[in-house]
Scaffold this active site. Structure first.
Site, mmCIF file in Angstrom:
data_model
loop_
_atom_site.group_PDB
_atom_site.id
_atom_site.type_symbol
_atom_site.label_atom_id
_atom_site.label_comp_id
_atom_site.label_asym_id
_atom_site.label_seq_id
_atom_site.Cartn_x
_atom_site.Cartn_y
_atom_site.Cartn_z
ATOM 1 N N LYS A 57 0.842 -1.205 0.000
ATOM 2 C CA LYS A 57 0.000 0.000 0.000
ATOM 3 C C LYS A 57 0.878 1.256 0.000
ATOM 4 O O LYS A 57 2.080 1.166 0.259
ATOM 5 C CB LYS A 57 -0.917 -0.028 1.225
ATOM 6 C CG LYS A 57 -0.170 0.029 2.549
ATOM 7 C CD LYS A 57 -1.107 -0.258 3.719
ATOM 8 C CE LYS A 57 -0.347 -0.169 5.031
ATOM 9 N NZ LYS A 57 -1.157 -0.618 6.173
ATOM 10 N N TYR A 97 17.420 29.758 6.367
ATOM 11 C CA TYR A 97 16.278 30.536 6.850
ATOM 12 C C TYR A 97 16.323 30.710 8.359
ATOM 13 O O TYR A 97 16.577 29.753 9.089
ATOM 14 C CB TYR A 97 14.962 29.857 6.457
ATOM 15 C CG TYR A 97 14.642 29.976 4.991
ATOM 16 C CD1 TYR A 97 14.468 31.234 4.390
ATOM 17 C CD2 TYR A 97 14.525 28.851 4.190
ATOM 18 C CE1 TYR A 97 14.176 31.341 3.040
ATOM 19 C CE2 TYR A 97 14.226 28.953 2.844
ATOM 20 C CZ TYR A 97 14.058 30.201 2.271
ATOM 21 O OH TYR A 97 13.778 30.309 0.942
HETATM 22 C C1 LIG Z 1 -0.348 -1.547 6.791
HETATM 23 C C2 LIG Z 1 -0.872 -2.805 7.344
HETATM 24 C C3 LIG Z 1 0.007 -3.868 7.608
HETATM 25 C C4 LIG Z 1 1.497 -3.748 7.533
HETATM 26 O O1 LIG Z 1 1.961 -3.141 8.712
HETATM 27 P P1 LIG Z 1 3.518 -3.064 9.069
HETATM 28 O O2 LIG Z 1 3.569 -2.615 10.458
HETATM 29 O O3 LIG Z 1 4.127 -2.084 8.113
HETATM 30 O O4 LIG Z 1 4.053 -4.440 8.861
HETATM 31 C C5 LIG Z 1 -0.556 -5.076 8.023
HETATM 32 N N1 LIG Z 1 -1.889 -5.213 8.185
HETATM 33 C C6 LIG Z 1 -2.745 -4.207 7.968
HETATM 34 C C7 LIG Z 1 -4.208 -4.421 8.174
HETATM 35 C C8 LIG Z 1 -2.271 -2.975 7.548
HETATM 36 O O5 LIG Z 1 -3.139 -1.968 7.338
#
Ligand SMILES: *Cc1c(COP(=O)(O)O)cnc(C)c1O
Length: 363
Positions: free
Chosen positions: A34, A255
């Site tokens: 994702k 800055y």
């Molecule tokens: C994003 C997500 C993961 C992965 O989480 P990590 O901590 O990056 O391993 C796993 N399960 C769900 C439901 C998620 O939304």
């Protein structure tokens, strides 16, 4: 001369997948891609891991893009679908979906198809964000079982709130809640562990583990870097020096002049800034690698550049390589120093940063 570039090491990625698989050899392993593969490029990551048991995405558009580019692995929508218009796509694109609320169950109940849809009932065992509360779960489970086009038996999942807190037994309680619900039922696959579960909570490793941050070679906890688990960073964020300047004692830089030199020195200007996703709250003193040597960030992070103190005897030249994080400078260190999480540092890179894919990061 390289401007801001994220070099993605596909060898390290595949190495990490193998390590995570070996931690729980009897489980399937999901590559969570994702948010554009946590900033690494979702399509390229999914393609490089073409033998992955599963891919996981948050939203349906992310899944459609994977399928359109030829990814054939099972794909799970971790947030499920948001409208009934998505449902035909689950069928045509062969997507598995989480069911985390009554509304999704209702939409699904009104849908008709002569093919099977694979669903994952998400239980709220304590995260209290998404998921069916345990007192309602029996009803949803039975309703899903009664739908002729839902593949039986139904898969069950949950997500941990505190799996990165090693001395907090809340994870054990969540596992117990999960087991109490599933115990006497005929269920399909079960999935509890994300990165924290995979590394720290053996009891949570079940039929499918979901690897996000660890897959990219980054530790989910601040106290321990990923290399201590045998994982290798996949992303190296690089840029170059675009100016090397003489700087006198007591002069300020950047800055608001928030940094002032206590000696005559040399300042390097690096072509990366918050416009590339190098967070503006990264603090003075944060390490930056110039020609393989750690030098401190000084002054405020600008949109297009940062400044570093190269020291009085610097021999660095315009065009020389700069590494913001990567193999010899774990992003965990940058996160710790700036009070940010590695998750946000890597997902914040903007479209101006070029993604370059290689098979092995040069030593
Ligand atoms: C994003 C997500 C993961 C992965 O989480 P990590 O901590 O990056 O391993 C796993 N399960 C769900 C439901 C998620 O939304």
């Amino acid at each position: 001369m390289k401007a801001a570039t994220a070099v993605i090491d596909c060898t390290a990625l595949n190495h990490n997948y193998k390590i995570l698989k070996s931690i729980s050899p009897h489980s399937q392993l999901m590559a969570v891609v994702k948010a554009n593969g946590y900033g690494h490029g979702a399509l390229e990551i999914a393609k490089s891991l073409e033998h992955a048991d599963y891919c996981g995405v948050a939203r349906i558009d992310e899944a459609l893009a994977l399928r359109d580019s030829g990814v054939t692995a099972p794909i799970l929508l971790l947030e499920g679908f948001v409208s009934k218009n998505c449902l035909p796509k689950l069928v045509t694109y062969q997507l598995e979906t989480v069911i985390h609320c009554q509304e999704q169950l209702e939409m699904l109940s009104e849908f008709k198809t002569d093919q099977k849809i694979k669903v994952w009932l998400k239980l709220d065992t304590g995260m209290h964000r998404l998921g069916i509360r345990l007192e309602d779960a029996e009803g949803v489970f039975n309703a899903l079982n009664a739908l002729p086009f839902v593949e039986q038996p139904i898969n069950i999942m949950t997500h941990f709130a505190c799996s990165d807190e090693l001395d907090n037994d809340f994870t054990i309680q969540q596992i117990a809640e999960f087991d109490r619900f599933t115990q006497s039922k005929s269920i399909g696959k079960s999935s509890l562990a994300a990165s924290g579960g995979i590394l720290f909570w053996p009891e949570s490793r079940r039929s499918l583990n979901r690897a996000g941050i660890v897959l990219y070679g980054i530790s989910p906890i601040a106290e321990q870097e990923a290399s201590t688990f045998g994982l290798a960073p996949v992303m190296q964020l690089e840029s170059s020096l675009i100016a090397v300047r003489k700087h006198l004692k007591s002069e300020c830089v950047g800055y608001n002049g928030i940094w002032q030199s206590t000696r005559d020195t040399t300042i390097g200007v690096v072509a990366i800034g918050y416009g590339d996703g190098y967070n503006r709250s990264i603090k003075n003193g944060t390490p930056v690698l110039v020609n393989g040597r750690e030098v401190p960030l000084i002054g405020r992070v600008s949109m297009d550049m940062i400044t570093v103190d190269l020291g009085p005897d610097a021999t660095d030249k315009v065009g020389d390589q700069v590494i913001l994080w990567g193999k010899d400078l774990p992003v965990e260190r940058i996160a710790k120093q700036s009070g940010l999480s590695p998750y946000e540092l890597i997902t914040q890179l903007t479209s101006r940063v070029k993604l370059e894919y290689i098979d092995n990061l040069a030593p």
